[in-house]
Motif scaffolding. Structure first.
Motif, short mmCIF file in Angstrom:
data_model
loop_
_atom_site.label_atom_id
_atom_site.label_comp_id
_atom_site.label_asym_id
_atom_site.label_seq_id
_atom_site.Cartn_x
_atom_site.Cartn_y
_atom_site.Cartn_z
N VAL A 525 0.83 -1.20 0.00
CA VAL A 525 0.00 0.00 0.00
C VAL A 525 0.87 1.25 0.00
N ALA A 526 2.01 1.18 0.71
CA ALA A 526 2.91 2.34 0.77
C ALA A 526 3.74 2.48 -0.50
N GLY A 527 3.56 1.54 -1.43
CA GLY A 527 4.26 1.64 -2.70
C GLY A 527 5.74 1.30 -2.61
N ARG A 528 6.11 0.49 -1.64
CA ARG A 528 7.53 0.17 -1.49
C ARG A 528 7.92 -1.12 -2.20
N LEU A 529 6.96 -1.77 -2.80
CA LEU A 529 7.25 -3.00 -3.54
C LEU A 529 6.63 -2.90 -4.92
#
Lengths: 673, 273
Positions: A525-529
């Motif tokens: 969700v945090a866009g880290r993957l």
């Protein structure tokens, strides 16, 4: 005649019911003391009944409508009957309401009768087969006797000629109805569930389970700690009277609907356990007698009528048979499907673990590999008896950051005993590559970590659990971290829900614990993957009991799979009704034989979806499901699926703190003579 | 199942058989945590399965917290108390144990073959037998019958062989891993059981005091090369008798002749010079 007879009948039935109630309460009070807020609890009954209990009942729409019509009609009819016929209040309006209530009850009883023709195997027969007729007797009797009061039939219709005869018949019908509904309610008839059930809701041993008006999550699944410091106290439950009184009350509330039986994986596998029968056996033990009158499905392979008990006799005999056989208790996987399904909110798993505690701590009789596993846990802090210093051998090439070096980290990665299992090491490696891809600041305890104590506790060894837990809490208190993340739902549950009670003011044990699927979902969700597109076949997801039913996490794993581009093909039994893999509660260790294996049944569920791959989130589930013979769907942990789909940025961008790899590869050249 | 109650030896004198078990402080091979010693626990197990026997446990050593935890491991098997003969750390426990056994007069003394801590030489049972003048059996696998002061027992020999022996009581018997495994030690009884300290003179072990003790050096292990190709071959290799070839069996010889033969062999093999 009826005018004089009816109040006499009504009030004598009520008086008998009151005597029965006192007797019943005295049966419950044989149990150990347990303090509950009496008034507050009683005040909560309507809400707990109408909201929480109804929420469970409503999963079966048919019976929920039936119950509303029947029980609602009965409660109203009973109250009005006392006012109208008992006290002789001649009100046409009340009489009309009474007619409506009895009509509703009659319709309900027709539905009850319909469900029981023929009764499905999970329902108890015996006196329960009589119940729809008794409901009809009460409703018809009350209906007809109210007709003159409502003005539909002339007053005095029952006082002449044929009327006399009709009055006699009517009186008989009413006696039957009152007998079942008032007298039977407290003297052990099927209607007992209403009386005991209401009080059970009021004095439930886990009041946290019930919702309140503020909303939020209401779940209480952690086992309660046993006090070990009292030298003389008996540990665990030996006899029915060793349960707390409100546990006994809870057993008595059972309505024998058999929903637990329909969900129990051990029962389906033909192991000698049936949660419904177990609760009924506890009632038999509490009241004293034999189980011969039980009219439901028996424990598979154990005929009814051979066991008997009394409140102060042992439940499990050292030799021979008494109330319950030990293998019944050891068949349970503690998957909590029965508790989740029980409309009366009975706590089966608590009772089973209480009795296991006695068998392990006092008898020293944990079956099969149980004793060996417990000895290993005591001597080496892991169930396999491996050298605790070899905990990190699997990760020799990973250069894992250690808490003892770093002292603090954003994420403390709890590895669990899966470190000794080669299959689970693949999962852990996958998850670590995910953490590194997302550049998470994490650290592990390494050799300072111990078994979480889950298996010891479910095997009844509370002493070893508390010893492991206290030492783990001590270790954790030395480091600073904002959350614990683990790939093992069992460690997750124990750390999150069961360590808190063992914390001290100096070393509090209230951690923010997350399952790796939840954490991966946060990273997504945090866009880290970032992920490659999914190219594999169809996928289903197996909910681990200790993640789902125990902790209510059904969505995060599915969200992660969705983020990978996977559309989950749900199994018929998924979410809160997920079937256990057979690996919980020490069941693979005690290994009670049945007709088939639980993981085989679960893989059959997978096969029905036609999925090529089943995503899991638990080392136990992985081991159990992979133990099923081929051909079957492949089994992969969510961490493995995520790691496979990772798009890892170039080395230079990814890890500035690491040495850059040399630009040109230096291949080893074969030296030819 | 550890608590199997069948297969119990019948004793002709139900309440007569008085069994003493010598127990020591164990040590886990991997973590070095104190525990009940495995072989001693098997000896306790054997004593508990003797029907009608009254079992008493005896430990000579120090009353320390760590030792207490290990001794409670034996109590957890369903024993009410352990008699603790208090000794100084450097004491020779043989005289104290011999005195206690002479006083208690048990018919059968059971113990493990060797301890897991300290000297662990395995000589103690022999020294006791010598001091008391009682016969000794090693590798006891089962007690079959006790009748009129005679016990019929099974002795374990290598490779699963068993030898039936008749022995006059009182006797000392040592138990190794061929005896049935010990039952689970339960926490509750272990916590409630009593340690009964007995005062006794403790004689300093002069020989031991003169020794120099150091941790054992790790020896290189010979790699085991498995040549066999099939499971059948491996099984045959594991179950085959040692191919010594030489040697002789002496029977019906006087003790002097036997001793002479052994002395000769030891010389030949270069054990004695």
């Amino acid at each position: 005649m009826l005018d004089t007879l009816l109040p006499i009948l009504l009030f004598s039935a009520l008086a008998l019911a009151a005597i029965g109630a006192v007797r019943r309460v005295r049966l419950w009070r044989q149990g150990r003391p347990s303090s509950v807020p009496v008034i507050k609890g009683l005040m909560q009954v309507p809400r707990r009944y109408l909201v929480d209990l109804h929420h469970v009942v409503e999963r079966d729409k048919y019976i929920s409508h039936t119950h509303v019509a029947t029980a609602g009609g009965f409660v109203l009819a009973a109250l009005l009957a006392i006012v109208v016929h008992g006290l002789g209040l001649d009100s046409a309006i009340l009489a009309w309401v009474l007619l409506a209530a009895t009509t509703s009850m009659f319709i309900g009883s027709l539905l009850v009768a319909k469900r029981r023709s023929p009764p499905p195997s999970r329902l108890s027969k015996g006196p329960w087969m009589r119940l729809p007729k008794s409901l009809m007797a009460f409703s018809i009797g009350m209906f007809v006797v109210t007709l003159p009061t409502a003005g539909i039939l002339p007053e005095g219709v029952f006082q002449s000629g044929v009327g006399w005869f009709a009055a006699l018949v009517l009186a008989a019908v009413i006696v039957w109805g009152l007998g079942e509904m008032f007298f039977g309610m407290t003297w052990g008839g099927p209607m007992k569930h209403a009386f005991a059930g209401a009080l059970h809701l009021a004095f439930h041993r886990r009041p946290e389970r019930f919702s309140d008006a503020t909303g939020g999550e209401h779940r209480s699944t952690g086992l309660k700690a046993l006090k070990l410091d009292d030298e003389s106290a008996k540990l665990g439950v030996e006899k029915p009277a060793d349960f707390t009184w409100n546990q006994l009350l809870g057993f008595d509330a059972c309505v024998q609907c058999g929903r637990c039986e329909a969900m129990c994986p051990a029962f389906a596998a033909g192991q000698p356990l049936n949660p419904k029968k177990l609760i009924q056996d506890m009632v038999v033990g509490m009241a004293g007698g034999s189980d011969a009158h039980y009219a439901g499905s028996p424990y598979p392979g154990k005929p009814v009528g051979e066991h008997k008990g009394d409140p102060h006799g042992p439940i499990v005999a050292r030799e021979g048979t008494t109330l319950v056989d030990a293998e019944t208790l050891w068949s349970c996987t503690t998957c909590r499907a029965c508790v989740e399904e029980c409309p009366m909110m009975i706590e089966h798993v608590d009772a089973i673990v209480d009795m296991r505690r006695f068998l392990t701590l006092e008898h020293g009789n944990t079956p099969n590999k149980g004793a060996e596993v417990l000895d290993n846990l005591i001597a080496t802090d892991n169930p396999g008896g491996f050298d605790p210093d070899s905990r990190l051998h699997w990760a020799a090439d990973l250069n894992l950051p250690l808490m003892s070096d770093k002292k603090e980290a954003e994420v403390l990665l709890w590895l669990g005993d899966g470190v000794f299992d080669m299959r689970n090491q693949r999962t852990l490696r996958a998850f670590i590559s995910v953490l590194r891809a997302a550049q998470v600041d994490f650290a592990v305890l390494g050799t300072e970590e111990r078994d979480s104590g889950d298996v010891a506790r479910r095997l009844g060894d509370e002493a070893t659990f508390q010893s492991l837990a206290r030492r783990n809490i001590q270790t954790l208190s030395r480091y600073r971290f904002s959350r614990i993340v683990t790939c093992d739902p069992h460690s997750f549950h124990v750390l999150k829900n069961e360590y808190g009670e063992l914390g001290t003011p100096q070393t509090p044990a209230d951690y923010h614990v997350q399952h790796h699927s939840t954490y991966i979902n946060e990273l997504v969700v945090a866009g880290r993957l970032t992920f490659k597109a999914w190219k594999g076949g169809s996928v289903t997801y197996h909910d681990p009991c200790y993640l789902g039913r125990y902790n209510g996490e059904y969505e995060a794993p599915r969200d992660v799979l969705r983020a990978l581009g996977i559309e989950v093909k749900e199994m018929a039994r998924s979410g809160y009704r997920s079937r256990c893999c057979g690996g919980g509660g020490g069941a693979p260790i005690t290994d009670i034989p049945g007709k088939q294996r639980i993981p085989d049944m679960r893989m059959e569920d997978v096969r029905e979806t036609g999925a090529d791959l089943v995503a899991v989130g638990c080392p136990q589930c992985t081991a159990m499901l992979e133990g099923v013979v081929e051909p079957r769907a492949a089994i992969k942990d969510i961490a493995e699926l995520v790691a496979d789909a990772l798009i890892i940025e170039t080395a230079a961008e990814k890890s500035p703190q690491r040495q850059e790899a040399p630009a040109t590869p230096r291949p080893a050249l074969e030296v030819t003579p | 199942m550890p608590h199997d109650v069948s297969n119990r030896a019948k004793s002709a004198t139900p309440d007569g058989l008085n069994v003493a078990v010598l127990v020591s402080i164990g040590r886990h091979p991997l973590t070095a945590r104190t525990r009940r010693a495995d072989q001693d626990a098997r000896a306790v197990e054997m004593a508990l399965t003797l029907e009608g026997a009254s079992v008493s446990l005896l430990h000579a050593g120090q009353h320390e917290r760590e030792h207490e935890e290990a001794l409670r491991g034996y109590l957890g098997m369903g024993i009410d108390s352990v008699n603790l003969i208090q000794q100084r750390p450097q004491a020779d426990v043989v005289p104290a144990l011999a005195d206690a056994l002479r006083e208690g007069a048990p018919q059968l003394v059971l113990t493990g073959t060797r301890a897991e801590t300290h000297e662990a030489s395995g000589v103690l049972p022999y020294l006791l037998a010598e001091a008391l003048g009682w016969p000794i059996i090693t590798g006891l696998a089962a007690v079959e019958k006790v009748e009129q002061g005679m016990a019929t027992v099974l002795q374990a020999l290598p490779r699963g062989k068993r030898r039936r022996l008749r022995i006059r009581l009182p006797a000392i018997a040592t138990v190794d891993t061929s005896a049935p495994a010990a039952r689970q030690s339960a926490f509750g009884p272990a916590k409630r059981g009593a340690l009964e300290p007995l005062d006794a003179t403790s004689e300093v072990d002069e020989a031991l005091a003169a020794w120099q003790v150091q941790p054992a050096r790790k020896r290189p292990k010979r790699l085991k090369i498995v040549k066999s190709s099939s499971a059948r071959d491996r099984f045959k290799a594991a179950a085959a008798k040692a191919d010594g070839g030489g040697g002789q069996t002496l029977s019906d010889v006087t003790p002097e002749q036997g001793a002479e033969a052994i002395f000769k062999l030891l010389k030949e093999e270069g054990v004695l010079r």
